[in-house]
Scaffold this active site. Sequence first.
Site, PDB file in Angstrom:
ATOM      1  N   GLU A 118      45.015  -6.236  57.465  1.00  0.00           N
ATOM      2  CA  GLU A 118      44.562  -4.882  57.107  1.00  0.00           C
ATOM      3  C   GLU A 118      44.651  -3.924  58.299  1.00  0.00           C
ATOM      4  OE1 GLU A 118      44.130  -4.111  54.130  1.00  0.00           O
ATOM      5  OE2 GLU A 118      43.276  -5.787  53.007  1.00  0.00           O
ATOM      6  N   HIS A 142      35.359  -4.241  57.076  1.00  0.00           N
ATOM      7  CA  HIS A 142      35.755  -4.523  55.692  1.00  0.00           C
ATOM      8  C   HIS A 142      35.226  -5.897  55.299  1.00  0.00           C
ATOM      9  CE1 HIS A 142      37.997  -5.531  52.180  1.00  0.00           C
ATOM     10  NE2 HIS A 142      38.773  -6.408  52.797  1.00  0.00           N
ATOM     11  N   HIS A 144      33.695  -8.478  51.584  1.00  0.00           N
ATOM     12  CA  HIS A 144      33.832  -8.742  50.146  1.00  0.00           C
ATOM     13  C   HIS A 144      32.463  -9.021  49.504  1.00  0.00           C
ATOM     14  CE1 HIS A 144      38.226 -10.411  50.898  1.00  0.00           C
ATOM     15  NE2 HIS A 144      38.120  -9.130  51.166  1.00  0.00           N
ATOM     16  N   GLU A 173      15.999   4.564  49.755  1.00  0.00           N
ATOM     17  CA  GLU A 173      16.654   4.201  51.023  1.00  0.00           C
ATOM     18  C   GLU A 173      18.170   4.377  50.963  1.00  0.00           C
ATOM     19  OE1 GLU A 173      13.796   3.053  50.342  1.00  0.00           O
ATOM     20  OE2 GLU A 173      12.908   3.404  52.314  1.00  0.00           O
ATOM     21  N   HIS A 214      38.316  -5.742  44.945  1.00  0.00           N
ATOM     22  CA  HIS A 214      38.653  -6.338  46.237  1.00  0.00           C
ATOM     23  C   HIS A 214      37.468  -6.347  47.202  1.00  0.00           C
ATOM     24  CE1 HIS A 214      41.495  -6.321  50.002  1.00  0.00           C
ATOM     25  NE2 HIS A 214      40.410  -7.027  50.190  1.00  0.00           N
TER      26      HIS A 214
HETATM   27  P1  13P Z   1      42.885 -11.033  56.986  1.00  0.00           P
HETATM   28  O1  13P Z   1      42.548 -12.499  57.139  1.00  0.00           O
HETATM   29  O2  13P Z   1      44.343 -10.754  57.226  1.00  0.00           O
HETATM   30  O3  13P Z   1      41.977 -10.170  57.828  1.00  0.00           O
HETATM   31  O4  13P Z   1      42.654 -10.627  55.462  1.00  0.00           O
HETATM   32  C1  13P Z   1      41.403 -10.763  54.874  1.00  0.00           C
HETATM   33  C2  13P Z   1      41.136  -9.703  53.872  1.00  0.00           C
HETATM   34  O5  13P Z   1      40.001  -9.506  53.507  1.00  0.00           O
HETATM   35  C3  13P Z   1      42.251  -8.898  53.346  1.00  0.00           C
HETATM   36  O6  13P Z   1      41.799  -7.771  52.670  1.00  0.00           O
HETATM   37 ZN    ZN Z   2      39.765  -7.997  51.906  1.00  0.00          ZN
END
Ligand code: 13P
Ligand code: ZN
Length: 271
Positions: A118, A142, A144, A173, A214
Amino acid sequence: MSSILESNKALAVQVWQIAEVAGYLWERGWAERNGGNISVNVSEFMDELDKNRPALRTVALLATFKALAGHYFFVTGTGRRMRYVAKSPMENGSIIRLNDAGDAYDIIADNDIAPTSELPSHLSMHNYMRSVRGCDTKVVCHTHPTDLIALTHVKKFLQPGVLGRMLWSMIPETRIIVPRGVGIIPYEIPGTMDLATATIKELAKHDVVMWEKHGCLAVGEDIIETFDMIDTLSKSSQIYFYAKQAGEEPEGMTNEQLDGLVPVFGLPEVD
Ligand code: 13P
Ligand code: ZN
């Protein structure tokens, strides 16, 4: 060569703070296998000796990031696990140096660890924040978060403004800790410039964006603050799910209740 963290204590403090947050991402269940990535602009912590470290490898970028020319970043490695970044950040991430044109980077420490897939998104954001928003945003995080991703599978939340408004309305909050709300980006292939370009558009209005089906991405001055924003949004989404389980579509705070927070906490107005 010894670790850059041994000779540069100021940099070590920054990198260990990133490691601390990497551990939180894993503990929260937001970082399956190699899920998620972090980049932090560490230019201000690089001393002259570090700046002149030889390149372990030079890599051309897919785009030119003029505002980042000569800047240094700690970046988590592609395929690396957050739970291992937490324990050994310099074995699961690296320090990169952008060249004077902003169109290539050298990996300079400690090991030749390829940055996250990314990286185009991360650098686009750092570049945008410096050149357009003119702020000293140093961090892109970033991850998940299961609960927040689940919400991006619900059609009504893909309409601009709907998800952010709902999350704000679950607990005061969230309006205070995420004052610029949440943007939503329709599904794009991970790691692409298309995803990066779509993300930048939303960053004009928000510090946190959701990537449909994602994950979540937050920008800020401080890695702990970016974690806190995502954590607070995750809390809101859990309140939403629990309230729904209790039998009804949750009512949420009214506009009047949300607006009441604005003058008291000096928050930006809702557009
Ligand atoms: P990377 O291992 O390349 O950082 O990818 C993980 C990810 O969350 C891709 O969106
Ligand atoms: Zn990701």
